[in-house]
Design an enzyme around this catalytic site. Structure first.
Site, PDB file in Angstrom:
ATOM      1  N   ASN A   9      40.411 -17.800  76.896  1.00  0.00           N
ATOM      2  CA  ASN A   9      41.715 -17.438  76.344  1.00  0.00           C
ATOM      3  C   ASN A   9      41.775 -17.869  74.870  1.00  0.00           C
ATOM      4  OD1 ASN A   9      44.412 -17.706  75.497  1.00  0.00           O
ATOM      5  ND2 ASN A   9      45.135 -17.885  77.609  1.00  0.00           N
ATOM      6  N   GLU A  40      36.434 -21.454  91.755  1.00  0.00           N
ATOM      7  CA  GLU A  40      37.534 -21.431  92.737  1.00  0.00           C
ATOM      8  C   GLU A  40      38.434 -22.646  92.511  1.00  0.00           C
ATOM      9  OE1 GLU A  40      39.681 -20.083  95.990  1.00  0.00           O
ATOM     10  OE2 GLU A  40      37.847 -19.100  95.260  1.00  0.00           O
ATOM     11  N   ASP A  69      44.528 -27.330  83.757  1.00  0.00           N
ATOM     12  CA  ASP A  69      45.262 -26.591  84.779  1.00  0.00           C
ATOM     13  C   ASP A  69      46.728 -26.896  84.547  1.00  0.00           C
ATOM     14  OD1 ASP A  69      45.281 -24.791  86.962  1.00  0.00           O
ATOM     15  OD2 ASP A  69      45.834 -26.434  88.287  1.00  0.00           O
ATOM     16  N   PHE A 150      54.781 -15.791  78.055  1.00  0.00           N
ATOM     17  CA  PHE A 150      54.165 -15.276  79.276  1.00  0.00           C
ATOM     18  C   PHE A 150      54.667 -16.120  80.450  1.00  0.00           C
ATOM     19  CE2 PHE A 150      51.072 -18.557  80.561  1.00  0.00           C
ATOM     20  CZ  PHE A 150      51.189 -19.412  79.497  1.00  0.00           C
ATOM     21  N   GLY A 151      54.184 -15.780  81.635  1.00  0.00           N
ATOM     22  CA  GLY A 151      54.494 -16.597  82.816  1.00  0.00           C
ATOM     23  C   GLY A 151      55.995 -16.769  82.994  1.00  0.00           C
ATOM     24  N   ASP A 153      58.087 -18.279  80.963  1.00  0.00           N
ATOM     25  CA  ASP A 153      58.751 -18.640  79.700  1.00  0.00           C
ATOM     26  C   ASP A 153      60.191 -18.156  79.608  1.00  0.00           C
ATOM     27  OD1 ASP A 153      56.714 -20.107  78.599  1.00  0.00           O
ATOM     28  OD2 ASP A 153      55.908 -18.473  77.389  1.00  0.00           O
ATOM     29  N   HIS A 178      53.611 -28.554  77.122  1.00  0.00           N
ATOM     30  CA  HIS A 178      52.891 -29.460  78.023  1.00  0.00           C
ATOM     31  C   HIS A 178      51.403 -29.526  77.651  1.00  0.00           C
ATOM     32  CE1 HIS A 178      53.193 -25.366  79.295  1.00  0.00           C
ATOM     33  NE2 HIS A 178      52.337 -25.472  80.277  1.00  0.00           N
TER      34      HIS A 178
HETATM   35  P1  IMP Z   1      47.058 -21.915  83.637  1.00  0.00           P
HETATM   36  O1  IMP Z   1      46.584 -23.072  84.453  1.00  0.00           O
HETATM   37  O2  IMP Z   1      47.231 -22.251  82.190  1.00  0.00           O
HETATM   38  O3  IMP Z   1      46.243 -20.676  83.866  1.00  0.00           O
HETATM   39  O4  IMP Z   1      48.534 -21.574  84.160  1.00  0.00           O
HETATM   40  C1  IMP Z   1      48.810 -21.202  85.504  1.00  0.00           C
HETATM   41  C2  IMP Z   1      50.143 -20.507  85.608  1.00  0.00           C
HETATM   42  O5  IMP Z   1      51.205 -21.425  85.305  1.00  0.00           O
HETATM   43  C3  IMP Z   1      50.339 -19.357  84.629  1.00  0.00           C
HETATM   44  O6  IMP Z   1      49.823 -18.155  85.173  1.00  0.00           O
HETATM   45  C4  IMP Z   1      51.854 -19.309  84.490  1.00  0.00           C
HETATM   46  O7  IMP Z   1      52.435 -18.627  85.580  1.00  0.00           O
HETATM   47  C5  IMP Z   1      52.241 -20.769  84.587  1.00  0.00           C
HETATM   48  N1  IMP Z   1      52.293 -21.367  83.231  1.00  0.00           N
HETATM   49  C6  IMP Z   1      51.456 -22.325  82.738  1.00  0.00           C
HETATM   50  N2  IMP Z   1      51.793 -22.643  81.463  1.00  0.00           N
HETATM   51  C7  IMP Z   1      52.855 -21.855  81.156  1.00  0.00           C
HETATM   52  C8  IMP Z   1      53.645 -21.707  79.977  1.00  0.00           C
HETATM   53  O8  IMP Z   1      53.434 -22.340  78.927  1.00  0.00           O
HETATM   54  N3  IMP Z   1      54.641 -20.797  80.047  1.00  0.00           N
HETATM   55  C9  IMP Z   1      54.911 -20.074  81.158  1.00  0.00           C
HETATM   56  N4  IMP Z   1      54.212 -20.156  82.273  1.00  0.00           N
HETATM   57  C10 IMP Z   1      53.176 -21.057  82.282  1.00  0.00           C
END
Ligand code: IMP
Length: 196
Positions: A9, A40, A69, A150-151, A153, A178
């Site tokens: 990313n 996994e 994570d 994203f996610g 937010d 975070h």
């Molecule tokens: P990852 O571990 O960074 O891939 O995050 C896992 C999931 O947590 C993402 O697909 C989002 O659904 C959620 N997430 C993690 N960080 C964020 C953020 O900064 N904004 C919004 N959603 C987040």
């Protein structure tokens, strides 16, 4: 020190290099090494999942490997969606599906406090792994606000600014994220243990 970052990313790589790059750490991405494999994420905590990923890449490359994570933890839902944040509404769920399910599960709920949590794991070897955690506190809105990000937010209100994360510029969000907090803690730990 050279670190392999277990992500492709570009946004994450940029954020990590902003914080660790100034301390004499050079980041290498899996793409630059011509490597690709899926790990996994079978753990039950953010720390377990980050460690599983960092170790898998460390074993594959012999290099120090950094993995993260993260996810959203909502108090009224006992910490859910937590490690299932990306697949809260199922394995093929989109952000919109996950957000709709979150709103449904919080219908009529008054206590909407929540936090984004990120764990960084840096594996030097299977016996030598550092982990740090970063969190940011917020409140889950009753409907989406804002177009950025994203996610989750658009549902996550930062009480200090009165804006959702999706109403912030990337710079505003990154400044309190975070991920940034976990990275700053990692940088401090590397310094205090004399590794950089
Ligand atoms: P990852 O571990 O960074 O891939 O995050 C896992 C999931 O947590 C993402 O697909 C989002 O659904 C959620 N997430 C993690 N960080 C964020 C953020 O900064 N904004 C919004 N959603 C987040």
């Amino acid at each position: 020190m050279k670190l392999l970052v277990a992500t492709s990313n570009p946004g994450k790589i940029r954020e990590i290099s902003e914080i660790l790059g100034s301390c004499g750490i050079t980041l290498v991405s899996p793409d630059e090494k011509g490597l690709a494999f899926d790990v996994e994420e079978g753990g039950t905590t953010f720390a377990e999942n980050a460690t599983i990923k960092a170790l898998a890449w460390n074993r594959a490359t012999g290099m120090p490997c950094l993995a993260d994570d993260s996810g959203l933890c909502v108090d009224a839902l006992g910490g859910a969606p937590g490690v299932f944040s990306a697949r809260y509404a199922g394995h093929a769920a989109t952000d919109a599906d996950n957000n709709s399910l979150l709103l449904r599960n919080l219908e009529g709920v008054e206590d909407r406090t929540a936090r984004f949590v990120c764990v960084m794991a840096l594996a030097f070897s299977p016996e030598d792994i550092l982990t740090t955690t970063g969190q940011c506190e917020g409140v889950i809105l009753t409907g989406p606000r804002g177009e950025q990000g994203f996610g989750y937010d658009s549902l996550f209100l930062d009480p200090g600014s009165g804006k959702s994360f999706a109403q912030m510029t990337p710079e505003e969000k990154n400044a309190r994220s975070h991920r940034r907090r976990a990275l700053m803690a990692l940088r401090d730990l590397l310094k205090s243990t004399g590794r950089i």
